[in-house]
Design a protein around this motif. Structure first.
Motif, mmCIF file in Angstrom:
data_model
loop_
_atom_site.group_PDB
_atom_site.id
_atom_site.type_symbol
_atom_site.label_atom_id
_atom_site.label_comp_id
_atom_site.label_asym_id
_atom_site.label_seq_id
_atom_site.Cartn_x
_atom_site.Cartn_y
_atom_site.Cartn_z
ATOM 1 N N VAL A 318 0.855 -1.186 0.000
ATOM 2 C CA VAL A 318 0.000 0.000 0.000
ATOM 3 C C VAL A 318 0.892 1.237 0.000
ATOM 4 O O VAL A 318 1.655 1.465 0.941
ATOM 5 C CB VAL A 318 -0.921 0.032 1.236
ATOM 6 C CG1 VAL A 318 -1.812 1.274 1.205
ATOM 7 C CG2 VAL A 318 -1.761 -1.233 1.316
ATOM 8 N N LEU A 328 -2.309 0.228 -4.758
ATOM 9 C CA LEU A 328 -2.296 -1.123 -4.190
ATOM 10 C C LEU A 328 -1.629 -2.083 -5.171
ATOM 11 O O LEU A 328 -1.839 -1.987 -6.386
ATOM 12 C CB LEU A 328 -3.723 -1.595 -3.908
ATOM 13 C CG LEU A 328 -4.618 -0.643 -3.097
ATOM 14 C CD1 LEU A 328 -6.061 -1.159 -3.083
ATOM 15 C CD2 LEU A 328 -4.084 -0.505 -1.681
ATOM 16 N N ILE A 361 -10.087 -4.290 -1.513
ATOM 17 C CA ILE A 361 -9.025 -4.928 -0.726
ATOM 18 C C ILE A 361 -9.459 -6.321 -0.281
ATOM 19 O O ILE A 361 -8.674 -7.282 -0.339
ATOM 20 C CB ILE A 361 -8.646 -4.037 0.472
ATOM 21 C CG1 ILE A 361 -7.945 -2.770 -0.029
ATOM 22 C CG2 ILE A 361 -7.745 -4.792 1.449
ATOM 23 C CD1 ILE A 361 -7.690 -1.736 1.039
#
Length: 721
Positions: A318, A328, A361
């Motif tokens: 990150v 990401l 995520i």
């Protein structure tokens, strides 16, 4: 100069040992190779000592070249006497050489040279003799009055003669040496504010400190403050003491001529010697401070590069940001990029975007089996950490995160190397990949970055570029070769740091293996440009995991394969036992048989034998495995959560002259001042800990306004609270 004798004395070695080390260096062997595979010759000196030895040897060689140039110049001028030749031969520093040469060096036109052109040198010589003369010095000077030579009267003649004497006094090697000692021993550096206003240099607005022993960080801070116009600094010395030394050396009579010499001596001090010695003192302070800062940087870089890798984890990197979002990147256990994306979750009031980022995520973690999340510690790191920590309960069991230093990541991501490695990604996504890989294998990733950009020193931008680069490159080289490199998978950047290879050969190895798998160490000889010398230097540090010969996957050098195989046969083993881990009793059997007797029978030195034994018992052992692993966290703290007296575990992020900065899980690192690091007196924080160490600390104070956290490592401080 007998380099061997000088180096032996300086490093505490025997003449023969120093001679062998010097010979190995002069033959073109690399420091890692000498340290690892020539222990019999060096007596087991480590790479740091060998590197310092090599630097000092190079300095002495440079000194010899300068000495020869000075001798040639003085011979051509016809001024080289036996006494001067002896003084040049005895000089051990460049300053001593230049002091001897100064009176004979070709100069720009000075007041003294102008006076000589006016025919006043004989007058200066008569005054310098300080003999009793008829009448006064003025009467003597009257003989040299000549309007055609711009000497209108006796006073002008005396002034010119004093200029000649003053220059002679200022160029006297013995006088300069004694005054230099006085400056070094009693000089004071004094600082004053140079312009109105507040600055980071406020503590130096009214500052005075001894030249001798002044901490390097203060010297470099004053230097920078002067360059930026905030400070004015001078080296102050005892002028009365200096004049006393000069008078004793040059004023031999108290007559009329002696008084003229005394006036010239005072002028020499005020106009020539004091300014020159002040410049020398400042330059020497800066040089010593720079050398110390380079050592601090190198000492910090070593443990940072040698941080234990977090192996076997699919990792999400990150790279935090605000307006453009957080980049990401998911990489597999070997660092291969599996997926990239952008999540917006650091700005308040964007709930829809935060939900989208959370979903992104969770999907990445689920699809790829992510178990570790690496968060860069730059802008928006605190906000990113809070968001990731809030997601952990909704992620699979065992997912943890760590804050990773992203120093230099932006430099790498914008580099030509990164563009070649990831042409399909933009700069910010490359940075996220780098952050993820830093957690998995810090060394393999950090070697791609200019060491100066990693930022684990103090005042690195004020240091001499060449010295800093040489020191840091030496650290990187030592770390890479201590760990070893798998030739089938290593990047060109990593291969280039292997002893004897360099950038060109590294690219040739990568190009060769793309065409032909490398299945043995001897096969490396087929790589274009990799000749016998390069093979000798690099072979022991390159690992070939898929080789039919198990020794190719170890740190045993090919030159010692015969000895290793012979050792195994003597003790009832065979090479096939190496990868099976069946050699646990090898060290015991060597002790029973006697290391000295075995080494003699095998035709090798005892240090080499013991290294072979250690390597055969743990083939391909990674020395980083012995160090404490990084802290993987599952919660987040805010500055407001801290209170005096709290006990914390943290990771040392930087070591400076005045203390260490520790990451305790808050966005802001805390400072442990050097005075609070140990119950015993310590001269430098590096005596207690190094970068990457996990330490126990207690919170002393929290200044939320200035975002400062004071920590201690002494429980006695806790009891006094």
């Amino acid at each position: 100069m007998n380099h061997t004798a000088v180096l032996a004395k300086e490093f505490g070695l025997s003449d023969s040992q120093a001679g062998r080390v010097a010979a190995l260096i002069e033959e073109g062997n690399t420091i890692p190779f000498i340290a690892r595979y020539r222990k019999e010759a060096t007596g087991g000196l480590d790479d740091q000592v060998l590197r310092m030895f090599g630097e000092r040897l190079a300095y002495l060689r440079g000194l010899d070249k300068r000495r020869e140039a000075i001798e040639r110049s003085m011979e051509e001028q016809g001024v080289l006497t036996d006494a001067l030749a002896a003084r040049l031969a005895e000089a051990r520093t460049l300053a001593e050489l230049e002091d001897t040469y100064r009176p004979f060096k070709q100069k720009r036109r000075t007041r003294a040279t102008l006076a000589k052109e006016r025919g006043l040198e004989p007058l200066a010589a008569r005054l310098m003799a300080q003999e009793e003369i008829p009448g006064t010095a003025e009467d003597l000077a009257a003989r040299f009055v000549d309007a055609r030579k711009d000497v209108p009267d006796a006073e002008a003649a005396l002034a010119g003669a004093r200029d000649i004497i003053a220059e002679m006094v200022s160029e006297d090697a013995e006088a300069r040496r004694e005054l230099r000692r006085q400056v070094a021993g009693t000089g004071m550096l004094q600082c004053k504010q140079a312009k109105e206003g507040e600055s980071v240099y406020r503590q130096y607005y009214e500052f005075s400190g001894a030249v001798a022993g002044m901490p390097g960080h203060r010297v470099l801070a004053v230097d920078r403050g002067e360059r930026e116009g905030w400070l004015k600094a001078r080296v102050r010395m005892d002028a009365d003491k200096a004049l006393s030394i000069l008078d004793k050396a040059f004023v031999t009579a108290r007559n009329s001529c002696g008084r003229q010499v005394a006036m010239a001596v005072e002028d020499a001090w005020d106009r020539l010697l004091y300014p020159a010695l002040e410049r020398e003192a400042r330059a020497d302070m800066t040089e010593r401070a720079g050398a110390a800062a380079v050592r601090v940087f190198a000492d910090n870089l070593r443990p940072l590069l040698m941080q234990p890798p977090i192996k076997g984890r699919v990792t999400l990197g990150v790279d935090p940001g605000f307006r453009t979002g957080c980049k990401l990147a998911v990489v597999d256990e070997g660092g291969k990029v599996l997926e990239t994306g952008v999540g917006h979750f650091t700005l308040p009031g964007q709930e829809r975007r935060r939900e989208e980022a959370a979903s992104l995520i969770r999907g990445m973690v689920s699809r790829h089996g992510v178990t570790a999340i690496a968060i860069g510690n730059g802008t928006a790191s605190r906000e990113a950490e809070g968001f990731i920590a809030s997601l952990l309960p909704s992620l699979p069991e065992g997912v943890r995160y760590a804050i990773v230093s992203e120093a230099g990541a932006s430099v790498y991501s914008a580099s030509k190397l990164a563009a070649e490695e990831f042409p399909q990604f933009d700069v910010s996504l490359r940075s996220a990949v780098s952050i993820a890989r830093r957690m998995q294998d810090p060394l393999a990733e950090l070697v791609k970055i200019d060491p100066k950009a990693i930022g684990v020193g103090q005042y690195q931008h004020d240091l001499k570029e060449a010295e800093l680069t040489a020191a840091l490159d030496g650290v990187v080289e030592a770390c890479v070769n201590a760990v070893g490199v798998e030739v089938a998978t290593a990047s060109a950047a990593l291969l280039a740091r292997v002893a004897g290879i360099g950038p060109v050969l590294a690219k040739n190895i990568v190009a060769y293996r793309e065409e032909t798998p490398i299945l043995s160490r001897p096969q490396l000889r087929k790589v274009r440009g990799l000749g016998p010398k390069a093979f000798e230097q690099c072979a022991g540090f390159l690992r070939v995991a898929d080789s039919e010969n198990p020794l190719d996957a170890t740190a045993v050098h090919p030159e010692s394969y015969g000895a290793a195989e012979g050792l195994l046969r003597l003790l009832g083993y065979e090479t096939a036992d190496i990868p099976k881990g069946a050699l646990a009793q090898l060290a015991g059997r060597v002790r029973e048989a006697g290391p000295a007797a075995l080494a003699k029978k095998l035709g090798i030195g005892e240090p080499t034998l013991l290294d072979i034994v250690q390597e055969l018992m743990k083939p391909g052992r990674d020395p980083r495995e012995d160090l404490p692993p990084p802290i993987l966290r599952e919660d987040v703290l805010d500055l407001a959560d801290l209170a005096p007296g709290m006990e914390m575990a943290g990771t040392v992020r930087n070591v400076t002259d005045f203390g260490v900065f520790v990451d305790i899980g808050v966005h802001q690192d805390g400072l442990v001042h050097v005075s609070r690091m140990s119950e015993r007196f310590i001269r430098h924080p590096s005596e207690v800990c190094k970068v990457g160490d996990v330490v126990k600390v207690w919170v002393l104070e929290v200044d939320a306004g200035r975002k400062r956290i004071g920590l201690t490592m002494r429980d006695t401080d806790l009891r006094r609270m």
